[in-house]
Write a protein that holds these residues in place. Structure first.
Motif, PDB file in Angstrom:
ATOM      1  N   SER A 102       0.833  -1.207   0.000  1.00 46.46           N
ATOM      2  CA  SER A 102       0.000   0.000   0.000  1.00 46.46           C
ATOM      3  C   SER A 102       0.865   1.252   0.000  1.00 46.46           C
ATOM      4  N   THR A 103       1.940   1.229   0.780  1.00 40.96           N
ATOM      5  CA  THR A 103       2.777   2.428   0.853  1.00 40.96           C
ATOM      6  C   THR A 103       3.469   2.700  -0.477  1.00 40.96           C
ATOM      7  N   VAL A 104       3.925   1.631  -1.119  1.00 45.42           N
ATOM      8  CA  VAL A 104       4.598   1.826  -2.403  1.00 45.42           C
ATOM      9  C   VAL A 104       3.599   2.320  -3.456  1.00 45.42           C
ATOM     10  N   VAL A 105       2.381   1.811  -3.408  1.00 46.48           N
ATOM     11  CA  VAL A 105       1.354   2.312  -4.323  1.00 46.48           C
ATOM     12  C   VAL A 105       1.135   3.802  -4.067  1.00 46.48           C
ATOM     13  N   LEU A 106       1.042   4.168  -2.791  1.00 46.14           N
ATOM     14  CA  LEU A 106       0.846   5.573  -2.431  1.00 46.14           C
ATOM     15  C   LEU A 106       2.000   6.435  -2.944  1.00 46.14           C
ATOM     16  N   LEU A 107       3.232   5.977  -2.696  1.00 47.23           N
ATOM     17  CA  LEU A 107       4.392   6.807  -3.035  1.00 47.23           C
ATOM     18  C   LEU A 107       4.571   6.946  -4.544  1.00 47.23           C
ATOM     19  N   THR A 108       4.388   5.864  -5.277  1.00 43.78           N
ATOM     20  CA  THR A 108       4.544   5.979  -6.728  1.00 43.78           C
ATOM     21  C   THR A 108       3.416   6.843  -7.299  1.00 43.78           C
ATOM     22  N   ALA A 109       2.217   6.671  -6.747  1.00 43.67           N
ATOM     23  CA  ALA A 109       1.087   7.457  -7.246  1.00 43.67           C
ATOM     24  C   ALA A 109       1.348   8.938  -7.029  1.00 43.67           C
ATOM     25  N   ILE A 110       1.837   9.294  -5.857  1.00 46.25           N
ATOM     26  CA  ILE A 110       2.047  10.712  -5.584  1.00 46.25           C
ATOM     27  C   ILE A 110       3.143  11.262  -6.496  1.00 46.25           C
ATOM     28  N   ALA A 111       4.128  10.412  -6.811  1.00 45.90           N
ATOM     29  CA  ALA A 111       5.208  10.879  -7.687  1.00 45.90           C
ATOM     30  C   ALA A 111       4.669  11.139  -9.093  1.00 45.90           C
ATOM     31  N   LEU A 112       3.883  10.198  -9.604  1.00 40.85           N
ATOM     32  CA  LEU A 112       3.346  10.391 -10.952  1.00 40.85           C
ATOM     33  C   LEU A 112       2.396  11.585 -10.970  1.00 40.85           C
ATOM     34  N   TRP A 113       1.607  11.701  -9.913  1.00 43.51           N
ATOM     35  CA  TRP A 113       0.696  12.836  -9.814  1.00 43.51           C
ATOM     36  C   TRP A 113       1.473  14.138  -9.892  1.00 43.51           C
ATOM     37  N   TYR A 114       2.583  14.189  -9.149  1.00 43.51           N
ATOM     38  CA  TYR A 114       3.350  15.440  -9.095  1.00 43.51           C
ATOM     39  C   TYR A 114       3.905  15.823 -10.462  1.00 43.51           C
ATOM     40  N   VAL A 115       4.439  14.840 -11.185  1.00 43.11           N
ATOM     41  CA  VAL A 115       5.051  15.205 -12.465  1.00 43.11           C
ATOM     42  C   VAL A 115       3.995  15.551 -13.517  1.00 43.11           C
ATOM     43  N   LEU A 116       2.738  15.181 -13.270  1.00 41.38           N
ATOM     44  CA  LEU A 116       1.696  15.475 -14.260  1.00 41.38           C
ATOM     45  C   LEU A 116       0.759  16.604 -13.855  1.00 41.38           C
ATOM     46  N   GLN A 117       0.764  16.985 -12.567  1.00 44.47           N
ATOM     47  CA  GLN A 117      -0.318  17.848 -12.077  1.00 44.47           C
ATOM     48  C   GLN A 117      -0.428  19.172 -12.826  1.00 44.47           C
ATOM     49  N   GLU A 118       0.713  19.759 -13.177  1.00 44.02           N
ATOM     50  CA  GLU A 118       0.623  21.052 -13.815  1.00 44.02           C
ATOM     51  C   GLU A 118      -0.005  20.922 -15.199  1.00 44.02           C
ATOM     52  N   GLN A 119       0.562  19.947 -15.939  1.00 38.25           N
ATOM     53  CA  GLN A 119       0.125  19.733 -17.306  1.00 38.25           C
ATOM     54  C   GLN A 119      -1.352  19.318 -17.385  1.00 38.25           C
ATOM     55  N   LEU A 120      -1.808  18.489 -16.430  1.00 32.77           N
ATOM     56  CA  LEU A 120      -3.175  17.978 -16.496  1.00 32.77           C
ATOM     57  C   LEU A 120      -4.139  18.788 -15.641  1.00 32.77           C
ATOM     58  N   GLY A 121      -3.643  19.813 -14.976  1.00 32.75           N
ATOM     59  CA  GLY A 121      -4.516  20.633 -14.146  1.00 32.75           C
ATOM     60  C   GLY A 121      -5.138  19.859 -12.995  1.00 32.75           C
ATOM     61  N   LEU A 122      -4.342  19.036 -12.317  1.00 30.59           N
ATOM     62  CA  LEU A 122      -4.874  18.251 -11.201  1.00 30.59           C
ATOM     63  C   LEU A 122      -4.829  19.082  -9.918  1.00 30.59           C
ATOM     64  N   LYS A 123      -5.808  18.833  -9.069  1.00 34.37           N
ATOM     65  CA  LYS A 123      -5.945  19.656  -7.867  1.00 34.37           C
ATOM     66  C   LYS A 123      -5.483  18.900  -6.619  1.00 34.37           C
ATOM     67  N   PRO A 124      -4.659  19.561  -5.793  1.00 38.96           N
ATOM     68  CA  PRO A 124      -4.131  18.846  -4.625  1.00 38.96           C
ATOM     69  C   PRO A 124      -5.211  18.379  -3.654  1.00 38.96           C
ATOM     70  N   GLU A 125      -6.303  19.140  -3.519  1.00 39.69           N
ATOM     71  CA  GLU A 125      -7.255  18.729  -2.485  1.00 39.69           C
ATOM     72  C   GLU A 125      -7.990  17.452  -2.866  1.00 39.69           C
ATOM     73  N   VAL A 126      -8.045  17.151  -4.162  1.00 42.18           N
ATOM     74  CA  VAL A 126      -8.670  15.896  -4.567  1.00 42.18           C
ATOM     75  C   VAL A 126      -7.760  14.742  -4.161  1.00 42.18           C
ATOM     76  N   LEU A 127      -6.490  14.893  -4.494  1.00 45.09           N
ATOM     77  CA  LEU A 127      -5.570  13.812  -4.162  1.00 45.09           C
ATOM     78  C   LEU A 127      -5.415  13.675  -2.658  1.00 45.09           C
TER      79      LEU A 127
END
Ligand code: HEM
Ligand SMILES: [Cu+2]
Lengths: 148, 496
Positions: free
Chosen positions: B75-100
């Protein structure tokens, strides 16, 4: 093209209505569990189609995260409605069974609606969840082992 | 025709109000996640020490730790990899931190619930919680239920990540097919502005779709188990639920690798100065993974003779088909990226390249095991934890460390302190893995508190390596903390 586009929703609607009121017409007969799960997944899916279509007629907006959480909540709710204990309770009473079917359509509608409200076309994500859970429940959700 | 888009501002205001910036969310999650990895690694070391007879553990305690370690690490590795991918994409995809944030909190809650079930309740049927074991053990019934609720929360958290990612991809590229870069093959899909999804977006799209499928399977699984827990009258077919358990468990762990591939695509270029470009081969390889990854799980059930043969053979074939193309394009791609580039060898890039090696070695070891004649010998031996620790600990986790190093900011020059940390860490890592493989070759069974020879002596040696590994890890976390403090100071100065 035009007529086909009008015909599809109509045909789907007819199917859904027949399915919803099926229990009233045919009484307390109970399909095999797997089929019954699939039938309910169909109702969810059809509800979703209408929910999505409904949102697409309005101006789109990127919505509140609450819509996203609603999608997850509705997904869980739909699974709880598929518990065989629930079926056991409603199957004996056609009115309740019809109400349950209506419930599936409503939950499906809301799920598609909520997903599209969160982000246009995310309704497809909801439908994907419905299809996969439908198929998986049909493989044995609530079934005893074959030799038991 | 699609109606014009109305972008709502309320959400942004809300995020600003609580001061939740993407960097803050990612920094916090990394801090929590990396600490958890260290603690769960300690649990791993304690298990090894007990198997090596260096300390005494009640078998119940061993199995509880095994359960916590497995479920917690995944679970922790899923969390950590997910947050990493989220971070590198958030600007480009307009993702919002409060959702994550909601997803992160759900996963952390799930982990807490599992920890309470295990540490207080003694829940210990291993992380695969195969039916009917969770209902037969010495632990109280509440711990069984609590653990399943924990799994449900982890699934919900991951679903938030997948759905939001999908939403962002659709918003930015117009649809999931464009997210998968199928427009490189199908001219009709091409966008007027010529925008093609970069490789990290292809990876993210694949993960979002297969992730949702996995979560759907997981939710049926958990609801069935919870229903049975609530009312034992709810019938469960053991083979059905075993299939479903591996569908969920195998696939979610497997997806962590595909999530990391997206992170590699996005971050490695920062070190090499070259970028990765989408082409038809990438699009095709990832399309193949998309289709076959959800079908590889039956390779866990080769010993189940009542299983339908088509599932066994399909599982074996899917394992190969799903793994090879994406692995090959990623590994070749990264070698090409590095080859003759002026690669800046820093902690981050070292971790990424080492992780790619771990991914390759672990992948080959895994495919051997997923091949039926080999599986007849290797099934349930230490070969299994050997291969998955190679690509999870020696692959995915290294990508997480590489990302953390990149995220916090590299040092301009690396002193001897960092080099010695790396040596300590990697010596420990390799030695620890080799002992696992040695045990596998000798046929030592996995998941035993008390192992037949030569298990104990190998575990004794492995414990020494685990100590090195964990010292290296702590030193690295201290390094991150020091760097984060100094870069925070720099930021404060800048804004002052
Ligand atoms: C930090 C260093 C680590 C150490 C010392 C360690 C140690 C161990 C040990 C001793 C076992 C039991 C093997 C057996 O006898 O069956 C184990 C199992 C396992 N580990 Fe690790 N591990 C580490 C990191 C990780 C990581 C990073 C992951 C995943 C991301 C992971 C996932 C697992 C899983 C899934 C199991 C199987 C649990 C089960 O059988 O139910 N471990 N580990
Ligand atoms: Cu029905």
């Amino acid at each position: 093209m035009k007529t086909a586009q009008r015909l599809w929703p109509l045909a789907l609607l007819v199917l859904v209505v027949i399915d919803i009121f099926g229990p009233l017409a045919f009484g307390a007969t109970e399909p095999p569990l797997s089929l019954h799960h699939l039938e309910h997944a169909f109702l969810l899916l059809a509800g979703g189609v209408f929910g999505i279509a409904y949102v697409r007629r309005r101006p789109l907006s990127y919505g509140d995260p609450l819509w996203l959480f609603a999608v997850l909540g509705l997904g869980t709710l739909s699974l709880l409605m598929m518990l065989p204990d629930v079926y056991g309770t409603v199957d004996a009473q056609p009115v309740l069974h019809t109400a349950l079917h209506l419930g599936f359509v409503v939950v499906g509608w809301l799920g598609g609606y909520a997903a599209e409200r969160y982000a246009p076309r995310l309704g497809l994500g909801w439908q994907l969840l419905v299809v996969v859970t439908g198929i998986i429940t049909a493989t044995g959700f609530g079934s005893p082992p074959p030799l038991a | 025709m699609a109606a014009p888009l109305v972008v709502r501002e309320r959400v942004d205001l809300h995020a600003a109000e609580i001061g939740l910036t993407p960097r803050r969310l990612v920094g916090m999650t990394l801090a929590v996640g990396l600490t958890l990895i260290f603690l769960l690694g300690m649990a791993g070391g304690i298990m090894k020490a007990a198997q090596g007879n260096l300390i005494q553990l009640q078998p119940q305690t061993f199995y509880a730790l095994l359960t916590l370690h497995g479920a917690g690490m995944i679970s922790t590795v899923v969390l950590l990899t997910a947050i990493a991918l989220w971070y590198v994409l958030q600007e480009q995809l307009g993702l919002k931190p409060e959702v994550l944030l909601f997803g992160v909190v759900a996963i952390v809650w799930g982990l807490l619930a599992a920890a309470v079930a295990v540490l207080i309740g003694g829940f210990g049927p291993a992380w695969t919680f195969l039916y009917p074991l969770p209902f037969l053990g010495t632990w109280p019934a509440w711990s069984t239920g609590l653990f399943f609720f924990g799994v449900l929360f982890v699934g919900i958290g991951f679903a938030v990540f997948c759905l939001d990612l999908m939403a962002g991809i659709i918003r930015t590229y117009g649809g999931v097919l464009n997210g998968l870069a199928w427009d490189t093959w199908i001219p009709a899909l091409r966008r007027k502005d010529g925008k093609v999804a970069p490789p990290q977006v292809i990876a993210a799209t694949m993960v979002a779709i297969d992730g949702l499928i996995t979560v759907a399977a997981g939710s049926v699984l958990v609801i069935a188990l919870l229903a049975h827990w609530f009312s034992p009258r709810f019938p469960i077919d053991p083979l059905w639920i075993k299939n479903l358990t591996y569908f969920f468990g195998h696939t979610i762990a497997n997806l962590a690798i595909y999530v990391s591939a997206g992170v590699i695509y996005a971050v490695l270029p920062a070190y090499t100065g070259r970028t990765w470009h989408t082409n038809k081969v990438y699009a095709l390889s990832w399309a193949i993974s998309l289709i076959f990854v959800p079908w590889a799980w039956p390779h866990h059930l080769y010993m189940d003779f009542v299983q339908a043969p088509w599932l066994q053979i399909g599982g074996e074939a899917s394992t190969y088909i799903a793994t090879i193309p994406a692995t090959v394009v990623t590994i070749f791609g990264s070698l090409l990226l590095v080859y003759r580039s002026r690669m800046r060898w820093r902690l981050g890039s070292t971790m990424f390249m080492a992780g790619i090696l771990g991914w390759l070695v672990g992948g080959i070891a895994a495919m051997l095991d997923a091949t039926i004649p080999f599986n007849e010998v290797l099934h349930n031996t230490l070969w299994v934890p050997a291969h998955f620790h190679t690509y999870l600990l020696g692959g995915v986790f290294l990508f997480v460390l590489g990302f953390a190093s990149y995220f916090i900011g590299e040092r301009p020059v690396e002193g001897p302190w960092l080099k010695s940390i790396e040596w300590c860490f990697f010596t420990g890592l390799v030695g620890f893995l080799l002992m696992f493989y040695a045990g596998g070759i000798e046929g030592v069974p996995r998941r035993e508190a008390v192992q037949p020879a030569p298990g104990p002596i190998l575990a004794e040696i492995a414990t020494g390596f685990v100590v090195l590994l964990l010292i290296g890890l702590v030193a690295m976390l201290i390094e991150f903390w020091l760097r984060a403090r100094s870069s925070a100071a720099v930021e404060r100065e800048r804004s002052a």
